[in-house]
Design an enzyme around this catalytic site. Structure first.
Site, PDB file in Angstrom:
ATOM      1  N   GLY A  18       0.826  -1.217   0.000  1.00 14.68           N
ATOM      2  CA  GLY A  18       0.000   0.000   0.000  1.00 14.68           C
ATOM      3  C   GLY A  18       0.852   1.254   0.000  1.00 14.68           C
ATOM      4  N   GLY A  20      -0.230   4.425   0.380  1.00 17.12           N
ATOM      5  CA  GLY A  20      -0.980   5.561   0.917  1.00 17.12           C
ATOM      6  C   GLY A  20      -0.113   6.321   1.917  1.00 17.12           C
ATOM      7  CB  VAL A  88      -1.331  -7.475  -2.018  1.00 14.32           C
ATOM      8  CG1 VAL A  88      -1.237  -8.603  -0.994  1.00 14.32           C
ATOM      9  CG2 VAL A  88       0.034  -6.849  -2.254  1.00 14.32           C
ATOM     10  CD  GLU A 179     -13.738  17.140   4.050  1.00 12.72           C
ATOM     11  OE1 GLU A 179     -13.095  17.902   4.767  1.00 12.72           O
ATOM     12  OE2 GLU A 179     -13.277  16.061   3.610  1.00 12.72           O
ATOM     13  CG  ASP A 309      -7.442   4.414   7.437  1.00 13.76           C
ATOM     14  OD1 ASP A 309      -7.004   5.038   8.418  1.00 13.76           O
ATOM     15  OD2 ASP A 309      -8.046   4.965   6.492  1.00 13.76           O
ATOM     16  CD  GLN A 326       0.254  13.668  11.620  1.00 10.30           C
ATOM     17  OE1 GLN A 326       1.022  13.005  12.294  1.00 10.30           O
ATOM     18  NE2 GLN A 326       0.671  14.343  10.562  1.00 10.30           N
TER      19      GLN A 326
HETATM   20  C1  LIG Z   1     -12.797  11.541   1.472  1.00  9.14           C
HETATM   21  C2  LIG Z   1     -11.814  11.395   2.599  1.00  9.14           C
HETATM   22  C3  LIG Z   1     -11.409  12.504   3.299  1.00  9.14           C
HETATM   23  C4  LIG Z   1     -10.485  12.384   4.333  1.00  9.14           C
HETATM   24  N1  LIG Z   1     -10.094  13.512   5.003  1.00  9.14           N
HETATM   25  C5  LIG Z   1      -9.160  13.404   5.961  1.00  9.14           C
HETATM   26  C6  LIG Z   1      -8.669  14.565   6.612  1.00  9.14           C
HETATM   27  O1  LIG Z   1      -9.081  15.687   6.305  1.00  9.14           O
HETATM   28  N2  LIG Z   1      -7.716  14.404   7.585  1.00  9.14           N
HETATM   29  C7  LIG Z   1      -7.234  13.171   7.908  1.00  9.14           C
HETATM   30  O2  LIG Z   1      -6.361  13.076   8.776  1.00  9.14           O
HETATM   31  N3  LIG Z   1      -7.685  12.058   7.324  1.00  9.14           N
HETATM   32  C8  LIG Z   1      -8.631  12.139   6.349  1.00  9.14           C
HETATM   33  N4  LIG Z   1      -9.078  11.011   5.728  1.00  9.14           N
HETATM   34  C9  LIG Z   1      -8.580   9.695   6.189  1.00  9.14           C
HETATM   35  C10 LIG Z   1      -7.191   9.432   5.646  1.00  9.14           C
HETATM   36  O3  LIG Z   1      -7.168   9.665   4.247  1.00  9.14           O
HETATM   37  C11 LIG Z   1      -6.837   7.986   5.964  1.00  9.14           C
HETATM   38  O4  LIG Z   1      -6.884   7.809   7.343  1.00  9.14           O
HETATM   39  C12 LIG Z   1      -5.441   7.662   5.463  1.00  9.14           C
HETATM   40  O5  LIG Z   1      -5.412   7.734   4.052  1.00  9.14           O
HETATM   41  C13 LIG Z   1      -5.008   6.272   5.929  1.00  9.14           C
HETATM   42  O6  LIG Z   1      -3.751   5.989   5.390  1.00  9.14           O
HETATM   43  P1  LIG Z   1      -3.394   4.492   4.977  1.00  9.14           P
HETATM   44  O7  LIG Z   1      -2.029   4.552   4.388  1.00  9.14           O
HETATM   45  O8  LIG Z   1      -3.677   3.572   6.085  1.00  9.14           O
HETATM   46  O9  LIG Z   1      -4.446   4.136   3.832  1.00  9.14           O
HETATM   47  P2  LIG Z   1      -4.591   4.776   2.399  1.00  9.14           P
HETATM   48  O10 LIG Z   1      -4.096   6.161   2.352  1.00  9.14           O
HETATM   49  O11 LIG Z   1      -6.004   4.510   2.002  1.00  9.14           O
HETATM   50  O12 LIG Z   1      -3.627   3.901   1.500  1.00  9.14           O
HETATM   51  C14 LIG Z   1      -3.844   2.547   1.245  1.00  9.14           C
HETATM   52  C15 LIG Z   1      -3.127   2.216  -0.051  1.00  9.14           C
HETATM   53  O13 LIG Z   1      -3.136   0.821  -0.233  1.00  9.14           O
HETATM   54  C16 LIG Z   1      -3.394   0.543  -1.589  1.00  9.14           C
HETATM   55  N5  LIG Z   1      -3.959  -0.799  -1.646  1.00  9.14           N
HETATM   56  C17 LIG Z   1      -5.141  -1.204  -1.156  1.00  9.14           C
HETATM   57  N6  LIG Z   1      -5.311  -2.495  -1.383  1.00  9.14           N
HETATM   58  C18 LIG Z   1      -4.216  -2.937  -2.028  1.00  9.14           C
HETATM   59  C19 LIG Z   1      -3.822  -4.180  -2.546  1.00  9.14           C
HETATM   60  N7  LIG Z   1      -4.606  -5.279  -2.423  1.00  9.14           N
HETATM   61  N8  LIG Z   1      -2.644  -4.273  -3.182  1.00  9.14           N
HETATM   62  C20 LIG Z   1      -1.843  -3.182  -3.317  1.00  9.14           C
HETATM   63  N9  LIG Z   1      -2.177  -1.971  -2.846  1.00  9.14           N
HETATM   64  C21 LIG Z   1      -3.347  -1.864  -2.205  1.00  9.14           C
HETATM   65  C22 LIG Z   1      -4.363   1.619  -1.997  1.00  9.14           C
HETATM   66  O14 LIG Z   1      -4.398   1.797  -3.396  1.00  9.14           O
HETATM   67  C23 LIG Z   1      -3.825   2.820  -1.264  1.00  9.14           C
HETATM   68  O15 LIG Z   1      -2.887   3.534  -2.029  1.00  9.14           O
HETATM   69  C24 LIG Z   1      -9.982  11.107   4.682  1.00  9.14           C
HETATM   70  C25 LIG Z   1     -10.385   9.979   3.970  1.00  9.14           C
HETATM   71  C26 LIG Z   1     -11.291  10.121   2.922  1.00  9.14           C
HETATM   72  C27 LIG Z   1     -11.713   8.907   2.142  1.00  9.14           C
END
Ligand SMILES: Cc1cc2nc3c(=O)[nH]c(=O)nc-3n(C[C@H](O)[C@H](O)[C@H](O)COP(=O)(O)OP(=O)(O)OC[C@H]3O[C@@H](n4cnc5c(N)ncnc54)[C@H](O)[C@@H]3O)c2cc1C
Length: 451
Positions: A18, A20, A88, A179, A309, A326
Site C-alpha cells: 500500500g 498511501g 496484493v 465538508e 487504517d 496522522q
Molecule cells: C474523502 C476522505 C477525506 C479524508 N479527510 C481526511 C482529513 O481531512 N484528515 C485526515 O487526517 N484524514 C482524512 N481522511 C482519512 C485518511 O485519508 C486515511 O486515514 C489515510 O489515508 C489512511 O492511510 P493508509 O495509508 O492507512 O491508507 P490509504 O491512504 O487509504 O492507502 C492505502 C493504499 O493501499 C493501496 N492498496 C489497497 N489495497 C491494495 C492491494 N490489495 N494491493 C496493493 N495496494 C493496495 C491503496 O491503493 C492505497 O494507495 C480522509 C479519507 C477520505 C476517504
C-alpha cells in the site's frame, strides 16, 4: 528476540503493501535505518492519492493530477527501495511470501501491511448499489460527472427536478460529510447558478443526514454547533437524529418514514478495513481491522506489522487509534523503527500517538480546528489553518502550486475550473463483484467508458 535471517545480498528485505499515507511513511523511514534494508513497495495504482481533497475533485475545484502523485516519482529518491504496481491478493504467512493478482510472489523478512480502508455500508438496503462512496479517484470523478449530468438533465427537462435530479443527500455528519455538504452547496449556489441560468437554482438542495444529535462527533460541542450554524445559515438542510432506512435509484427512505426523492446519495457514514484484512486468517477488531500489539506487529508473527487504517492499533485508553492520516503516518514510522531496533538486537518500543490536533472545513471562510493543548479556533482563521496544513501535506511542489492557484482563483472568482464530465467505469468496491455487475445510479446518464 532472535536476529532475523538475511536476504541473499545481505540486507533483510521488507515488503510494504500500500502506497498511501502509511506505506509511503514506512518506505521513507526504511530508507534511513541502520543496518540498511531493501524495501519493495507494492501498490495497486501507479499513484499516491491525497484522499482529504477528494471532495474538491468531486466538486470541480481541483484536477486529478493535483491530488495524485506517481508513486515511482516519490520512491525513486529513497535508497534500496523499489516499487511494483501490483494488487496484493494474499499473504502466505508461514512461507513469508506476499502474493499478487498479477501472479507475483514476493518473499520477505519483514512485512508492513498498509492497505487502508474501504466504505462500510452497514448492510442498509440499497446503499451498496445506489450510493456514491468517496474513497478513490474514480469515485470522485464518477460523482462529479453524475452531479453535472443531473443538472444537464434537469435543464433539458425541468420535470426531472421533482424526481430528485437536483437533490443531493449526504449521509454522515462527520468531517467528510460536513465538508462535502458545504462544498456542494457552494458549487450549486455560486457556480452552477451561472452555468444553468434557465434553471431555478433554489430548487437544488443539499440534505445532510446524521443519525446522532450532533455533527462532527470527534469535536468539542462548540465546534459542532459552529458547523451546524454555518451549514444551516448557508442553506444546507441538516437533519440530525435521522437515520437512513433504505435507498433506491430514485429516493431515500428515512427510519421515520420520510421519503426524499434523489438520484444522488453520497455515502460518508462509515469505513471498514480493506477486505485484504478478511482473508489473512488474522484476528480482527471491530470494523475488520487487524489486531496488533503495542509494537504494531501481529501477535505471534513478530515479522508482520500492520499500520494505518488497516490496523486495530490500541490507543492506550482501551480503544483504537482513529482512522485518519496522522496515526497512519506515525504508526508506519514506528513500525519501521521497530524493524531497525530488532535488526540491532534491541527491544522494540510501544507505539504512542502524538496528537497534533483535529480540523474540519465547512466551506469558504469556515472551519473548526482543535489543538491538543485545548485551544480551539473557528471561522476564517481555522479555515486558513486548514488550507495551510493540507497544502503542506500534498506531495510535490507542482501539485501544491496547482492546488494553491485553483484555491485562489476559486476564492476570488467563485469559479470552479474543473467542472468537466468525464465518463468512468461503474463502481467496483474492493471485494465486490466485477464492474459489469455494479449498475450506475439511475438517471446518471453515465456510459461505462474509461477509468
Ligand atoms: C474523502 C476522505 C477525506 C479524508 N479527510 C481526511 C482529513 O481531512 N484528515 C485526515 O487526517 N484524514 C482524512 N481522511 C482519512 C485518511 O485519508 C486515511 O486515514 C489515510 O489515508 C489512511 O492511510 P493508509 O495509508 O492507512 O491508507 P490509504 O491512504 O487509504 O492507502 C492505502 C493504499 O493501499 C493501496 N492498496 C489497497 N489495497 C491494495 C492491494 N490489495 N494491493 C496493493 N495496494 C493496495 C491503496 O491503493 C492505497 O494507495 C480522509 C479519507 C477520505 C476517504
Amino acid at each position: 528476540m532472535r536476529k532475523p535471517r538475511r536476504s541473499r545480498n545481505g540486507s533483510p528485505h521488507v515488503v510494504v503493501v500500500g502506497g498511501g499515507f502509511a506505506g509511503l511513511a514506512a518506505v521513507k523511514t526504511l530508507a534511513k535505518i541502520k543496518p540498511p534494508v531493501r524495501a519493495t513497495l507494492l501498490e495497486q495504482h501507479n499513484y499516491h492519492l491525497f484522499q482529504p481533497l477528494l471532495y474538491q475533485l468531486a466538486t470541480g475545484l481541483v484536477q486529478p493530477a493535483d491530488i495524485a502523485h506517481p508513486v515511482r516519482g516519490i520512491v525513486r529518491r529513497y535508497r534500496r527501495t523499489s516499487v511494483r504496481m501490483a494488487t496484493v491478493s494474499g499473504v502466505d504467512l508461514d512461507a513469508k511470501q506476499v502474493l499478487t493478482e498479477e501472479g507475483g510472489a514476493f518473499g520477505y523478512d519483514y512485512l508492513i501491511l498498509a492497505a487502508g480502508a474501504t466504505t462500510a455500508t452497514f448492510g442498509i438496503p440499497g446503499v451498496e448499489e445506489h450510493s456514491f462512496p468517496l474513497k478513490s479517484m474514480p469515485d470522485a470523478l464518477r460523482l462529479r460527472a453524475h452531479l453535472l449530468g443531473q443538472f444537464e438533465l434537469a435543464e433539458n427537462d425541468p420535470n426531472e427536478i421533482d424526481k430528485g435530479a437536483l437533490t443531493v443527500v449526504v449521509v454522515g455528519g462527520g468531517p467528510t460529510g460536513v465538508e462535502m455538504a458545504g462544498a456542494l452547496h457552494e458549487l450549486f449556489k455560486h457556480v452552477l447558478v451561472h452555468d444553468f441560468p434557465e434553471l431555478d437554482i433554489n430548487q437544488a438542495k443539499v440534505v445532510l443526514l446524521e443519525a446522532m444529535d450532533h455533527l462532527l462527533a470527534p469535536f468539542h460541542p462548540s465546534s459542532r454547533r459552529h458547523a451546524l450554524d454555518i451549514l444551516a445559515k448557508r442553506g444546507v438542510e441538516v437533519r440530525l437524529g435521522q437515520a437512513l432506512d433504505r435507498a433506491t435509484p430514485d429516493e431515500v427512505v428515512l427510519k421515520d418514514g420520510t421519503v426524499i426523492p434523489t438520484r444522488t446519495l453520497i455515502w460518508g457514514a462509515g469505513v471498514r478495513a480493506h477486505p485484504l484484512a478478511d482473508i489473512l486468517g488474522l484476528e480482527q477488531t471491530r470494523g475488520g481491522r487487524i489486531v496488533v500489539g503495542e509494537d504494531l506487529s501481529v501477535p505471534g508473527r513478530p515479522e508482520v506489522f500492520v499500520v494505518g487504517d488497516l490496523a486495530g492499533a490500541p490507543d492506550g485508553k482501551g480503544g483504537l487509534q482513529p482512522q485518519v492520516a496522522q496515526p497512519a503516518i506515525q504508526e508506519a514510522r514506528h513500525a519501521a523503527q521497530n524493524i531497525e531496533l530488532t535488526l540491532k538486537g534491541e527491544p522494540r518500543t510501544g507505539f504512542v500517538y502524538k496528537d497534533k490536533g483535529t480540523m474540519a472545513t465547512i466551506g469558504r471562510n469556515a472551519a473548526v480546528t482543535e489543538l491538543p493543548n485545548g485551544a480551539r479556533f473557528k471561522g476564517a482563521l481555522a479555515w486558513y489553518m486548514w488550507l495551510a496544513l493540507h497544502l503542506a501535506y500534498i506531495i510535490g511542489f507542482r501539485s501544491r502550486v496547482a492546488v494553491l492557484v485553483n484555491w485562489i482563483w476559486s476564492y476570488l472568482t467563485y469559479d470552479r475550473h474543473a467542472r468537466i464530465i468525464v465518463a468512468v467505469e461503474p463502481a467496483r468496491r474492493a471485494g465486490a463483484a466485477p464492474p459489469a455487475a455494479a449498475p450506475s445510479p439511475a438517471g446518471s446518464g453515465e456510459r461505462p467508458v474509461l477509468s
